[in-house]
Design a protein around this motif. Sequence first.
Motif, PDB file in Angstrom:
ATOM      1  N   PRO A  55      30.169 -60.998 -64.948  1.00  0.00           N
ATOM      2  CA  PRO A  55      30.016 -61.512 -63.584  1.00  0.00           C
ATOM      3  C   PRO A  55      28.991 -60.686 -62.794  1.00  0.00           C
ATOM      4  O   PRO A  55      29.035 -59.461 -62.795  1.00  0.00           O
ATOM      5  N   GLY A  56      28.067 -61.384 -62.176  1.00  0.00           N
ATOM      6  CA  GLY A  56      27.050 -60.727 -61.356  1.00  0.00           C
ATOM      7  C   GLY A  56      25.879 -60.153 -62.133  1.00  0.00           C
ATOM      8  O   GLY A  56      24.955 -59.605 -61.547  1.00  0.00           O
ATOM      9  N   ALA A  57      25.907 -60.267 -63.452  1.00  0.00           N
ATOM     10  CA  ALA A  57      24.824 -59.710 -64.270  1.00  0.00           C
ATOM     11  C   ALA A  57      23.625 -60.650 -64.252  1.00  0.00           C
ATOM     12  O   ALA A  57      23.771 -61.866 -64.262  1.00  0.00           O
ATOM     13  N   SER A  58      22.456 -60.063 -64.235  1.00  0.00           N
ATOM     14  CA  SER A  58      21.212 -60.816 -64.316  1.00  0.00           C
ATOM     15  C   SER A  58      20.691 -60.714 -65.747  1.00  0.00           C
ATOM     16  O   SER A  58      20.517 -59.608 -66.271  1.00  0.00           O
ATOM     17  N   ALA A  59      20.465 -61.862 -66.372  1.00  0.00           N
ATOM     18  CA  ALA A  59      19.961 -61.853 -67.748  1.00  0.00           C
ATOM     19  C   ALA A  59      18.617 -61.131 -67.823  1.00  0.00           C
ATOM     20  O   ALA A  59      18.366 -60.380 -68.771  1.00  0.00           O
ATOM     21  N   SER A  60      17.782 -61.317 -66.834  1.00  0.00           N
ATOM     22  CA  SER A  60      16.484 -60.640 -66.836  1.00  0.00           C
ATOM     23  C   SER A  60      16.648 -59.130 -66.704  1.00  0.00           C
ATOM     24  O   SER A  60      15.941 -58.356 -67.348  1.00  0.00           O
ATOM     25  N   GLY A  61      17.597 -58.710 -65.888  1.00  0.00           N
ATOM     26  CA  GLY A  61      17.868 -57.278 -65.734  1.00  0.00           C
ATOM     27  C   GLY A  61      18.411 -56.664 -67.017  1.00  0.00           C
ATOM     28  O   GLY A  61      18.018 -55.570 -67.416  1.00  0.00           O
ATOM     29  N   VAL A  62      19.316 -57.386 -67.677  1.00  0.00           N
ATOM     30  CA  VAL A  62      19.866 -56.915 -68.949  1.00  0.00           C
ATOM     31  C   VAL A  62      18.741 -56.813 -69.982  1.00  0.00           C
ATOM     32  O   VAL A  62      18.647 -55.828 -70.717  1.00  0.00           O
ATOM     33  N   ALA A  63      17.894 -57.822 -70.028  1.00  0.00           N
ATOM     34  CA  ALA A  63      16.764 -57.806 -70.975  1.00  0.00           C
ATOM     35  C   ALA A  63      15.853 -56.612 -70.715  1.00  0.00           C
ATOM     36  O   ALA A  63      15.425 -55.929 -71.650  1.00  0.00           O
ATOM     37  N   ARG A  64      15.573 -56.337 -69.454  1.00  0.00           N
ATOM     38  CA  ARG A  64      14.728 -55.182 -69.102  1.00  0.00           C
ATOM     39  C   ARG A  64      15.364 -53.877 -69.556  1.00  0.00           C
ATOM     40  O   ARG A  64      14.690 -53.004 -70.096  1.00  0.00           O
ATOM     41  N   ARG A  65      16.673 -53.730 -69.330  1.00  0.00           N
ATOM     42  CA  ARG A  65      17.361 -52.491 -69.714  1.00  0.00           C
ATOM     43  C   ARG A  65      17.299 -52.247 -71.218  1.00  0.00           C
ATOM     44  O   ARG A  65      17.243 -51.116 -71.673  1.00  0.00           O
ATOM     45  N   HIS A  66      17.299 -53.325 -71.989  1.00  0.00           N
ATOM     46  CA  HIS A  66      17.285 -53.193 -73.449  1.00  0.00           C
ATOM     47  C   HIS A  66      15.889 -53.390 -74.041  1.00  0.00           C
ATOM     48  O   HIS A  66      15.739 -53.419 -75.261  1.00  0.00           O
ATOM     49  N   ASP A  67      14.903 -53.537 -73.165  1.00  0.00           N
ATOM     50  CA  ASP A  67      13.501 -53.683 -73.575  1.00  0.00           C
ATOM     51  C   ASP A  67      13.300 -54.854 -74.538  1.00  0.00           C
ATOM     52  O   ASP A  67      12.701 -54.718 -75.596  1.00  0.00           O
ATOM     53  N   ILE A  68      13.867 -56.010 -74.141  1.00  0.00           N
ATOM     54  CA  ILE A  68      13.644 -57.232 -74.905  1.00  0.00           C
ATOM     55  C   ILE A  68      13.119 -58.307 -73.966  1.00  0.00           C
ATOM     56  O   ILE A  68      13.232 -58.189 -72.744  1.00  0.00           O
ATOM     57  N   SER A  69      12.570 -59.340 -74.522  1.00  0.00           N
ATOM     58  CA  SER A  69      12.045 -60.436 -73.727  1.00  0.00           C
ATOM     59  C   SER A  69      13.197 -61.223 -73.104  1.00  0.00           C
ATOM     60  O   SER A  69      14.168 -61.557 -73.789  1.00  0.00           O
ATOM     61  N   PRO A  70      13.102 -61.538 -71.812  1.00  0.00           N
ATOM     62  CA  PRO A  70      14.157 -62.343 -71.190  1.00  0.00           C
ATOM     63  C   PRO A  70      14.339 -63.689 -71.902  1.00  0.00           C
ATOM     64  O   PRO A  70      15.462 -64.159 -72.048  1.00  0.00           O
ATOM     65  N   SER A  71      13.260 -64.281 -72.383  1.00  0.00           N
ATOM     66  CA  SER A  71      13.388 -65.572 -73.064  1.00  0.00           C
ATOM     67  C   SER A  71      14.212 -65.447 -74.340  1.00  0.00           C
ATOM     68  O   SER A  71      14.943 -66.365 -74.700  1.00  0.00           O
ATOM     69  N   LEU A  72      14.121 -64.319 -75.024  1.00  0.00           N
ATOM     70  CA  LEU A  72      14.929 -64.096 -76.222  1.00  0.00           C
ATOM     71  C   LEU A  72      16.411 -64.010 -75.858  1.00  0.00           C
ATOM     72  O   LEU A  72      17.262 -64.588 -76.544  1.00  0.00           O
ATOM     73  N   LEU A  73      16.708 -63.331 -74.766  1.00  0.00           N
ATOM     74  CA  LEU A  73      18.105 -63.217 -74.338  1.00  0.00           C
ATOM     75  C   LEU A  73      18.646 -64.574 -73.907  1.00  0.00           C
ATOM     76  O   LEU A  73      19.780 -64.935 -74.239  1.00  0.00           O
ATOM     77  N   PHE A  74      17.846 -65.358 -73.187  1.00  0.00           N
ATOM     78  CA  PHE A  74      18.295 -66.692 -72.789  1.00  0.00           C
ATOM     79  C   PHE A  74      18.540 -67.567 -74.016  1.00  0.00           C
ATOM     80  O   PHE A  74      19.488 -68.343 -74.055  1.00  0.00           O
ATOM     81  N   LEU A  75      17.708 -67.434 -75.034  1.00  0.00           N
ATOM     82  CA  LEU A  75      17.904 -68.182 -76.277  1.00  0.00           C
ATOM     83  C   LEU A  75      19.220 -67.782 -76.952  1.00  0.00           C
ATOM     84  O   LEU A  75      20.000 -68.644 -77.388  1.00  0.00           O
ATOM     85  N   CYS A  76      19.481 -66.495 -77.011  1.00  0.00           N
ATOM     86  CA  CYS A  76      20.736 -66.009 -77.610  1.00  0.00           C
ATOM     87  C   CYS A  76      21.943 -66.503 -76.822  1.00  0.00           C
ATOM     88  O   CYS A  76      22.950 -66.910 -77.408  1.00  0.00           O
ATOM     89  N   LYS A  77      21.849 -66.485 -75.491  1.00  0.00           N
ATOM     90  CA  LYS A  77      22.961 -66.961 -74.663  1.00  0.00           C
ATOM     91  C   LYS A  77      23.216 -68.442 -74.910  1.00  0.00           C
ATOM     92  O   LYS A  77      24.360 -68.874 -74.992  1.00  0.00           O
ATOM     93  N   ARG A  78      22.147 -69.222 -75.051  1.00  0.00           N
ATOM     94  CA  ARG A  78      22.288 -70.652 -75.307  1.00  0.00           C
ATOM     95  C   ARG A  78      22.971 -70.888 -76.662  1.00  0.00           C
ATOM     96  O   ARG A  78      23.848 -71.735 -76.780  1.00  0.00           O
ATOM     97  N   CYS A  79      22.565 -70.119 -77.672  1.00  0.00           N
ATOM     98  CA  CYS A  79      23.183 -70.255 -78.997  1.00  0.00           C
ATOM     99  C   CYS A  79      24.662 -69.906 -78.959  1.00  0.00           C
ATOM    100  O   CYS A  79      25.487 -70.592 -79.565  1.00  0.00           O
ATOM    101  N   VAL A  80      25.007 -68.853 -78.246  1.00  0.00           N
ATOM    102  CA  VAL A  80      26.413 -68.447 -78.134  1.00  0.00           C
ATOM    103  C   VAL A  80      27.205 -69.522 -77.399  1.00  0.00           C
ATOM    104  O   VAL A  80      28.305 -69.888 -77.808  1.00  0.00           O
ATOM    105  N   SER A  81      26.649 -70.058 -76.326  1.00  0.00           N
ATOM    106  CA  SER A  81      27.340 -71.106 -75.567  1.00  0.00           C
ATOM    107  C   SER A  81      27.595 -72.328 -76.431  1.00  0.00           C
ATOM    108  O   SER A  81      28.669 -72.925 -76.394  1.00  0.00           O
ATOM    109  N   ARG A  82      26.600 -72.706 -77.220  1.00  0.00           N
ATOM    110  CA  ARG A  82      26.761 -73.870 -78.102  1.00  0.00           C
ATOM    111  C   ARG A  82      27.827 -73.608 -79.151  1.00  0.00           C
ATOM    112  O   ARG A  82      28.621 -74.488 -79.481  1.00  0.00           O
TER     113      ARG A  82
END
Length: 88
Positions: A55-82
């Motif tokens: 709750p309250g987490a920003s996917a872009s912020g999480v991606a920045r903290r882990h030095d990954i592309s935000p689009s990669l994290l959004f793709l992973c989140k979509r796969c998990v949701s599916r």
Amino acid sequence: MSRASCKDGDKDRHTPILEDGSDTLRRVEIITGTGRRRRWSTDAKAAIVAESFAPGASASGVARRHDISPSLLFLCKRCVSRTLFGVS
């Protein structure tokens, strides 16, 4: 159409690279290290995706903290949701 195209009229393409008129470079820079492709364990990937669902987490912020592309994290989140919710 004119016979002189941009390619034919580009005088800079035929200018020697070096001052002495040669086109051979004398110095080459070699980059060493692991490169950009990293190997993530399944547990590490799951932890990053879970962090982005908090709750309250920003996917872009999480991606920045882990030095990954935000689009990669959004793709992973979509796969998990599916997978979890059967969303198509």
